[in-house]
Design a protein around this motif. Structure first.
Motif, PDB file in Angstrom:
ATOM      1  N   ALA A 251       1.473  73.543  86.383  1.00  0.00           N
ATOM      2  CA  ALA A 251       1.860  74.947  86.344  1.00  0.00           C
ATOM      3  C   ALA A 251       2.538  75.286  85.027  1.00  0.00           C
ATOM      4  CB  ALA A 251       2.783  75.257  87.520  1.00  0.00           C
ATOM      5  N   ALA A 252       3.389  74.355  84.551  1.00  0.00           N
ATOM      6  CA  ALA A 252       4.049  74.592  83.259  1.00  0.00           C
ATOM      7  C   ALA A 252       3.039  74.612  82.121  1.00  0.00           C
ATOM      8  CB  ALA A 252       5.108  73.511  83.027  1.00  0.00           C
ATOM      9  N   ARG A 253       2.057  73.783  82.194  1.00  0.00           N
ATOM     10  CA  ARG A 253       1.039  73.750  81.133  1.00  0.00           C
ATOM     11  C   ARG A 253       0.223  75.033  81.104  1.00  0.00           C
ATOM     12  NH1 ARG A 253      -4.097  69.906  81.529  1.00  0.00           N
ATOM     13  NH2 ARG A 253      -4.606  71.594  82.963  1.00  0.00           N
ATOM     14  N   ASN A 254       0.054  75.652  82.278  1.00  0.00           N
ATOM     15  CA  ASN A 254      -0.758  76.855  82.362  1.00  0.00           C
ATOM     16  C   ASN A 254       0.033  78.137  82.104  1.00  0.00           C
ATOM     17  OD1 ASN A 254      -3.035  75.376  82.982  1.00  0.00           O
ATOM     18  ND2 ASN A 254      -2.629  75.430  85.188  1.00  0.00           N
ATOM     19  N   GLY A 255       1.313  78.014  81.655  1.00  0.00           N
ATOM     20  CA  GLY A 255       2.036  79.216  81.238  1.00  0.00           C
ATOM     21  C   GLY A 255       3.314  79.466  81.971  1.00  0.00           C
TER      22      GLY A 255
ATOM     23  N   LEU B 253       4.178  73.031  72.823  1.00  0.00           N
ATOM     24  CA  LEU B 253       3.351  71.821  72.902  1.00  0.00           C
ATOM     25  C   LEU B 253       4.220  70.570  72.918  1.00  0.00           C
ATOM     26  CD1 LEU B 253       0.603  70.405  72.860  1.00  0.00           C
ATOM     27  CD2 LEU B 253       0.623  70.590  70.356  1.00  0.00           C
ATOM     28  N   ALA B 254       5.258  70.566  72.054  1.00  0.00           N
ATOM     29  CA  ALA B 254       6.163  69.411  72.026  1.00  0.00           C
ATOM     30  C   ALA B 254       6.882  69.240  73.350  1.00  0.00           C
ATOM     31  CB  ALA B 254       7.164  69.565  70.882  1.00  0.00           C
ATOM     32  N   LEU B 255       7.332  70.403  73.953  1.00  0.00           N
ATOM     33  CA  LEU B 255       8.022  70.319  75.231  1.00  0.00           C
ATOM     34  C   LEU B 255       7.089  69.848  76.338  1.00  0.00           C
ATOM     35  CD1 LEU B 255      10.599  70.776  76.812  1.00  0.00           C
ATOM     36  CD2 LEU B 255       9.953  73.188  77.086  1.00  0.00           C
ATOM     37  N   LEU B 256       5.841  70.333  76.330  1.00  0.00           N
ATOM     38  CA  LEU B 256       4.869  69.893  77.333  1.00  0.00           C
ATOM     39  C   LEU B 256       4.588  68.390  77.213  1.00  0.00           C
ATOM     40  CD1 LEU B 256       2.289  72.833  77.309  1.00  0.00           C
ATOM     41  CD2 LEU B 256       3.704  72.131  79.230  1.00  0.00           C
ATOM     42  N   ARG B 257       4.463  67.903  75.997  1.00  0.00           N
ATOM     43  CA  ARG B 257       4.215  66.476  75.816  1.00  0.00           C
ATOM     44  C   ARG B 257       5.402  65.643  76.296  1.00  0.00           C
ATOM     45  NH1 ARG B 257       1.407  66.557  69.763  1.00  0.00           N
ATOM     46  NH2 ARG B 257      -0.681  67.184  70.472  1.00  0.00           N
TER      47      ARG B 257
END
Length: 425
Positions: A410-414, A283-287
């Motif tokens: 795409a990264a958020r979805n896995g 989550l931290a990396l996605l943010r």
């Protein structure tokens, strides 16, 4: 205070400011004698008009006078001091202005200035009931003047028709009692009493509305007719107890939830804890990636907007060049057949290297209109190429923006989440 003494020295009426007719008065009693319809009354009407008459010149003086003359002037002596009053009704004059010693004044200003010179106070008086909603009126010079001078149409009466309040104010002014009866303090006192009555009425409406709203908000019993201090105190105590009970119940619910959370943590699975930690890192990396993508997309959008604005400017320039190209092709071969100054036909035969109109030598470019057309055509091609290049740049930026968002989604979805640094496009 003793009023000033006024004497009329002369009356003058002008014809287009080039010719004047003057009637001079001597100290004492003056008689104006003449045959009927020779203008005796018109001189008195002229004096009446100069002394602050608010009517139109034609209504007060008659159309025959206003058509023949353009202005009038009266010279007065007020306690021996000369005073000049002028009014005009010509095309360049302002009908609402009266000139007192060369200074323009409207009707109210003239009244105040003239009363001051006569040492008479400027008063305000009530018209009818002093406590009525309407404001107090000004006692102007013309109201007092009606008691001094009577027009021909009011000779059968002592004073021209006036409202009772105005008549009483005039009589009090003449006997010197108006300043005491209609003093500013009296007007202020009346106004404060009217304000007090208005506030009392507003208070009654406010209290009535407050009673109705309070009954709905406090849910009072039907037996309670009106709000009192005891009713408000009892209702406040009831609401305080209800608030305390609600706070106690809230604390109990929170304590139960804390107890359940402590029990769940005591029975937690290490694998589940690791999964929670991994998800937190993800989550931290996605943010972080989202912030980086937002920064890069903002830069792309700013650059794209600049290019679009430049593209619009280039497109407008291309349209102007294309219109100039068409105009050159249409108007270039034309010859001057008529003089632009006198619009006469030009039949002069001149050599091809000399201008037909001004007889000056022509350059090679002027002798060959096609050369100018070729130059404009070349400019059109250059601008079109620049416009195509700008369109390609805008399209590339839009594709970059779409790729950034596709990658992040795409990264958020896995999918694998690559670390990005803000600023790079």
């Amino acid at each position: 205070m003793k009023c000033a003494k006024v004497r009329v020295r002369s009356l003058t009426r002008s014809i287009d400011n080039s010719e004047e007719e003057t009637l001079t008065f001597e100290p004492g009693v003056n008689l104006i004698v003449g045959q009927p319809n020779t203008g005796k009354t018109s001189w008195l009407q002229l004096l009446d008009y100069l002394l602050g008459d608010r009517n139109k010149p034609a209504d007060s003086l008659g159309k025959a006078i206003t058509d023949k003359y353009t202005s009038a002037r009266a010279v007065l002596l007020i306690d021996g001091t000369e005073c000049v009053i002028e009014r005009g009704w010509g095309p360049s004059d302002t009908l609402t202005k009266t000139y007192l010693d060369g200074q323009p004044h409207d009707a109210d200003e003239f009244s105040d200035q003239f009363l001051e010179r006569l040492r008479l106070p400027v008063l305000r008086y009530p018209s009818g009931n002093p406590y009525a909603p309407r404001a107090w009126k000004r006692l102007g010079w013309r109201s007092l003047y009606r008691h001094v001078y009577r027009n021909e149409d009011s000779w059968t009466e002592l004073v021209a028709k006036q409202p009772d309040g105005e008549l009483q104010a005039c009589l009090l002014a003449f006997v010197g009692a108006a300043e005491q009866v209609f003093s500013p303090e009296s007007e202020e006192l009346v106004q404060k009493r009217k304000d007090l009555e208005l506030l009392v009425a507003k208070k009654e409406v406010y209290v009535s509305t407050l009673q109705e709203l309070s009954r709905e908000i406090l849910s009072l019993e039907p037996s309670i007719v009106a709000l009192t201090e005891d009713v408000l105190s009892t209702t406040a105590q009831t609401l305080t107890h209800a608030f305390d009970d609600a706070g106690t119940k809230r604390d109990q619910v929170l304590e139960g939830l804390r107890h359940q959370a402590s029990s769940s943590l005591a029975k937690s699975d290490p694998a589940e804890e690791q999964r929670v930690a991994d998800l937190s890192k993800r989550l931290a990396l996605l943010r972080s990636n989202r912030d980086a993508v937002n920064s890069q997309v903002a830069a792309i959008r700013s650059r794209r907007d600049e290019l679009k604005a430049h593209r619009r400017a280039v497109s407008d320039e291309l349209q102007r060049l294309e219109r100039a190209h068409v105009a050159q092709d249409l108007l270039g071969p034309l010859k001057v057949t008529h003089c632009p100054q006198c619009d006469q036909r030009v039949d002069r035969h001149t050599p091809p290297d000399v201008c037909q109109l001004c007889s000056q030598s022509l350059s090679a470019a002027h002798r060959n209109p096609q050369a100018a057309s070729h130059r404009i055509g070349f400019e059109v091609q250059q601008v079109r190429a620049e416009l195509r290049e700008l369109q390609e740049l805008v399209t590339d930026l839009e594709k970059q923006e779409e790729e950034f968002w596709t990658e992040w989604l795409a990264a958020r979805n896995g999918a694998e989440v690559p670390a990005r640094q803000p600023g790079g496009a």
